[in-house]
Each structure stands twice: as C-alpha cells, then as structure tokens.
Design an enzyme around this catalytic site. Sequence first.
Site, short mmCIF file in Angstrom:
data_model
loop_
_atom_site.label_atom_id
_atom_site.label_comp_id
_atom_site.label_asym_id
_atom_site.label_seq_id
_atom_site.Cartn_x
_atom_site.Cartn_y
_atom_site.Cartn_z
N ASP A 1 -7.91 -5.44 0.24
CA ASP A 1 -8.41 -6.27 -0.86
C ASP A 1 -8.01 -7.73 -0.76
OD1 ASP A 1 -9.68 -4.21 -2.20
OD2 ASP A 1 -7.79 -3.51 -3.01
N HIS B 1 0.85 -1.19 0.00
CA HIS B 1 0.00 0.00 0.00
C HIS B 1 0.88 1.23 0.00
CE1 HIS B 1 -3.14 2.82 1.26
NE2 HIS B 1 -3.98 1.92 0.80
N1 ACO Z 1 3.96 -7.48 -4.85
C1 ACO Z 1 5.30 -7.52 -5.06
N2 ACO Z 1 6.12 -6.45 -4.92
C2 ACO Z 1 5.54 -5.30 -4.55
C3 ACO Z 1 4.17 -5.19 -4.31
C4 ACO Z 1 3.37 -6.33 -4.47
N3 ACO Z 1 2.06 -6.29 -4.27
N4 ACO Z 1 3.89 -3.91 -3.96
C5 ACO Z 1 5.03 -3.25 -3.98
N5 ACO Z 1 6.05 -4.08 -4.32
C6 ACO Z 1 7.48 -3.76 -4.40
C7 ACO Z 1 7.81 -2.98 -5.66
O1 ACO Z 1 8.15 -3.81 -6.72
C8 ACO Z 1 8.94 -2.12 -5.18
O2 ACO Z 1 10.08 -2.93 -5.13
P1 ACO Z 1 11.55 -2.30 -5.47
O3 ACO Z 1 11.82 -1.34 -4.36
O4 ACO Z 1 12.46 -3.47 -5.50
O5 ACO Z 1 11.42 -1.61 -6.82
C9 ACO Z 1 8.58 -1.78 -3.74
O6 ACO Z 1 7.77 -2.89 -3.30
C10 ACO Z 1 7.82 -0.49 -3.58
O7 ACO Z 1 6.70 -0.53 -4.45
P2 ACO Z 1 6.02 0.72 -5.14
O8 ACO Z 1 5.30 0.28 -6.38
O9 ACO Z 1 7.03 1.82 -5.28
O10 ACO Z 1 5.00 1.14 -4.02
P3 ACO Z 1 3.77 2.08 -4.24
O11 ACO Z 1 3.54 2.73 -2.93
O12 ACO Z 1 3.95 2.96 -5.42
O13 ACO Z 1 2.62 1.04 -4.60
C11 ACO Z 1 0.69 -0.27 -4.59
C12 ACO Z 1 1.54 0.76 -3.82
C13 ACO Z 1 0.30 0.27 -5.98
C14 ACO Z 1 -0.61 -0.51 -3.80
C15 ACO Z 1 1.51 -1.58 -4.72
O14 ACO Z 1 1.87 -2.08 -3.45
C16 ACO Z 1 0.75 -2.65 -5.52
O15 ACO Z 1 0.79 -2.65 -6.74
N6 ACO Z 1 0.05 -3.60 -4.81
C17 ACO Z 1 -0.72 -4.60 -5.48
C18 ACO Z 1 -2.05 -4.01 -5.91
C19 ACO Z 1 -2.98 -3.78 -4.76
O16 ACO Z 1 -3.21 -4.65 -3.93
N7 ACO Z 1 -3.61 -2.57 -4.75
C20 ACO Z 1 -4.61 -2.23 -3.74
C21 ACO Z 1 -4.18 -1.07 -2.92
S1 ACO Z 1 -5.37 -0.77 -1.67
C22 ACO Z 1 -6.59 0.04 -2.46
O17 ACO Z 1 -6.47 0.67 -3.46
C23 ACO Z 1 -7.90 -0.11 -1.86
#
Ligand code: ACO
Length: 433
Positions: free
Chosen positions: A366, A308
């Site tokens: 979720d 998140h």
């Molecule tokens: N699975 C695997 N790796 C992940 C995940 C994940 N779900 N989420 C983040 N990471 C990793 C990224 O690859 C990144 O790794 P790195 O540092 O090696 O490049 C690091 O963790 C940071 O991730 P970001 O994408 O920079 O984090 P951001 O805050 O931008 O993203 C997000 C948040 C979009 C929610 C992300 O965690 C994600 O895509 N999760 C899966 C989708 C999801 O469940 N969304 C629901 C959110 S809650 C809502 O909207 C109600």
Amino acid sequence: MADAEISATLTLSGKTIELPVRSGTIGPDVVDIGKLYAQTGSFTYDPGFTSTASCESKITYIDGDEGVLLYRGYPIEQLAEHGDFLETCYLLYYGELPTPSQRKEFDKNITYHTMVHEQMTRFFQGFRRDAHPMAVMVEVVGAMSAFYHDSTDINDPRQREIASHRMIAKLPTIAAMAYKYHIGQPFVYPQNSLSYAANFLRMCFAVPCEEYVVNPILARAMDRIFILHADHEQNASTSTVRLAGSSGANPFACIAAGIACLWGPAHGGANEAALQMLKEIGDPSKVNDFITKVKDKTSHIRLMGFGHRVYKNYDPRAKIMQKTAHEVLAELGIKDDPLLEVAHELEKAALSDPYFIERKLYPNVDFYSGIILRALGFPTSMFTVLFALARTVGWISQWKEMIEDPSQKIGRPRQLYTGSPRRDYLPLSKRGK
Ligand code: ACO
C-alpha cells in the site's frame, strides 16, 4: 500434505499426548491439534491467529522472512512482468496457467458476463451520493445473490463456477458504477472488445459526450495492480470469506463479507490511509518530524503502508508498485510529484532507523499504490474498492477450494472465558442506587 511421520509431545496436567506434525510442500510444519480438546479437555489460545494455520491450501504461498509471494508456485514478479490479470485469475481459480484454447474460452466467459442485471442499477439511487463507495460495494455485491439465484447452490460445481465467473466479470462494472454514482456522472456500460483493465478504466473515466481512448501504458499499470492484489493467503478478509462460506452461505454473500472486512484501515483501507498520510506530511522536509511522532507510542500514529503481519522483509509487491509508480508518472508527464518525493524520503528515513529495523518494518503493497491510483485519476475513497475488485478472484478461489475440501466443516473458534462465573439474577430494586 504427507501423512504425519513426526509428532510433538505435549504434557498437560500430568497427561502426555502425541500430536501429529504435518509438512507442506514448502513452509513451516504444522502441529495438528484437531484432537487436542478430545484428548485433554483444553483449547489452544492464539489471538490474531499468529501461530495458527486455519486450513490446508494449494493456492498462495508467502515466505515473509525472504519476501517471497507465489501464486500456485509462480513468483509474483514473473506474473506481473509477463502475464496479465485474466491469466492470473485462471491460474488462481483452476490451479494451472491456461493453454491457448482454455484462455480463449475463459476470456469469453468473463467478457460476456460484464453487464449487470439492469434492475441492479436502481440500487444505486437509494444511496446518498456522498456514501463511501465501499459501503455501496458491500451492499450491491451482497445483493447479487438476489439477482443470480441460479448460481447460489453451493453443492452444484457448475453453479459454483458460474457464480465465480459472474463475480470476476461483474465486480469491475459494479465498482465503476459505485464511482460514477459517487461523482454524479452517468453509468458507462462495459465494452467487451477491451481488455479487463482497459474496460474498467473506460467505465470509470469515459463520459457519454466524448470519445475515450484508453492509454495502453495506464491500462497495463492498472492490470498489474490487479495482479499484485489478486490473492494473499489466509489474510483477514480471505479468512472472513472462508468462515462465512463454512456455514454454507452463498458465494455472493461470502464475497460481500470479505469486502466488509477489507474495508478496515489495518487491512485494505491502508492504501487510502497511506496516501492521506503522505498528503498530511506534504513536504520531504517534514519527514523526520513525522518519524519522531510515529516512534512516540503515546501518539498512536503508525507509518501507514509500512509493516505487515507476515512480511518481515520488503513486500515483493511494494517493489513492483514502486517501479509502476515511476512508469505511470513518466507516462503522464508528472516530473516532480511531491507525494512521491515524500514517499521516497519517508522510506529512506524509516529503513535506516533502528525503530523500524529492529521491528522488521518494511514498505508493504500500500505504500506506493496510492500514488499510482491518484495519478490514474482515482479519488482516495476508491482505493479500497480497487483492492476489493482485484481480490475477488483470490476470495472466490479460496472459497471454492474450501467447499471442495472433503474435510471442510463449519468454522467455530473457541475462547478463553474471563467473564463472571455463574450468578443469580437480582431484581432492579435490589441492585443499589
Ligand atoms: N508504524 C509504526 N510502528 C509499527 C507499524 C507501523 N506501520 N507496524 C507495526 N509497528 C510496531 C508496533 O507498534 C509494534 O511495536 P512494539 O513491539 O513496540 O509494540 C511492532 O511494530 C509490532 O507490531 P504489531 O502491531 O504487533 O504487528 P502486526 O503484525 O500485528 O501488524 C500491521 C501488522 C497491522 C499491518 C501493522 O504493521 C500496521 O498497522 N501497519 C500499518 C497499516 C498498514 O499499512 N496495513 C496494510 C497491511 S498490507 C494489507 O493489508 C494489504
């Protein structure tokens, strides 16, 4: 917010300026850069707004490191345990929990606006039956502005209130109609003697040829899911609603914009994607292989329902969802749901894996919601629709707060331009082959 007593000093191109620092009631201070451009000729750069507060708000507070979520100061756990969705709507919209007489009047206002203009039912016939219900929601909610002209004057507080009540009241009816159209069943009209959640379940699952009795435990679970999704500070869809509303667009159009933004898989679409992922894994024995794929960046696979932007700890909503999932499955007599087993195994594996620990990736709201919604009988295509229904009160409360803010102005971010500098037009014959 108190007046600035401390400031930050910025030195840029040899010039030093003081930037006021403002403090909220809780949470991090903010550096007020509103006059930065006027004073220095420079903008700030913050793609994804990871360090930028876009507004002042009194509605929802999140402490992502501690896993805290407050609506108007009340912890989400208390509201989900002791309150109900309509009370939460009142709280978010008006700022306080209602007194008994306020509650009675609010319930009446919402309950008596559940029907939609009969002509709106004809819209649905224009869609293909296999259209995604979110596509239908964007259109039909946007079209409300064509039916309820008498509540589109954003400068009239009473019209703002009526439009807000209409959306809280009618979104379940529209969502249920989108579902019924999708599966080829007749629309079921609202039943105003039922609670908000029970009425919604009935509109989705009743058919004219049979009696439908709402199961109170399932209605309570539905209600709790609505509470958990009601608001979440300045997320992508809420910011979209605020940005659309900042131009003076009518509230129905603004909420339609919010629904469009919510649809994306990184936001509201994640619950659909999370359940899909659990189904694809299929068996707890395949969890470790899946985790390996997620950690391999070249796979571009994410663990959906994990991570998140704000929570760097367990999402407090995920804990309540997990408990609710067990209650619903027990009520429905589902003893060994293979998807729940996969989810538990996945959570256990991820929470003990350095990849997820180092990045502070925990289950979000979720991760478990799909299991509950599926057990309630909803197809995955409806998951984001339910989220939109519940989030409508949050969007509309944030929109109202923005309109009533005297410092409100049109939202207009700036950019760092990296395109071509000025150049002269070349006729086609002079552009090479
Ligand atoms: N699975 C695997 N790796 C992940 C995940 C994940 N779900 N989420 C983040 N990471 C990793 C990224 O690859 C990144 O790794 P790195 O540092 O090696 O490049 C690091 O963790 C940071 O991730 P970001 O994408 O920079 O984090 P951001 O805050 O931008 O993203 C997000 C948040 C979009 C929610 C992300 O965690 C994600 O895509 N999760 C899966 C989708 C999801 O469940 N969304 C629901 C959110 S809650 C809502 O909207 C109600």
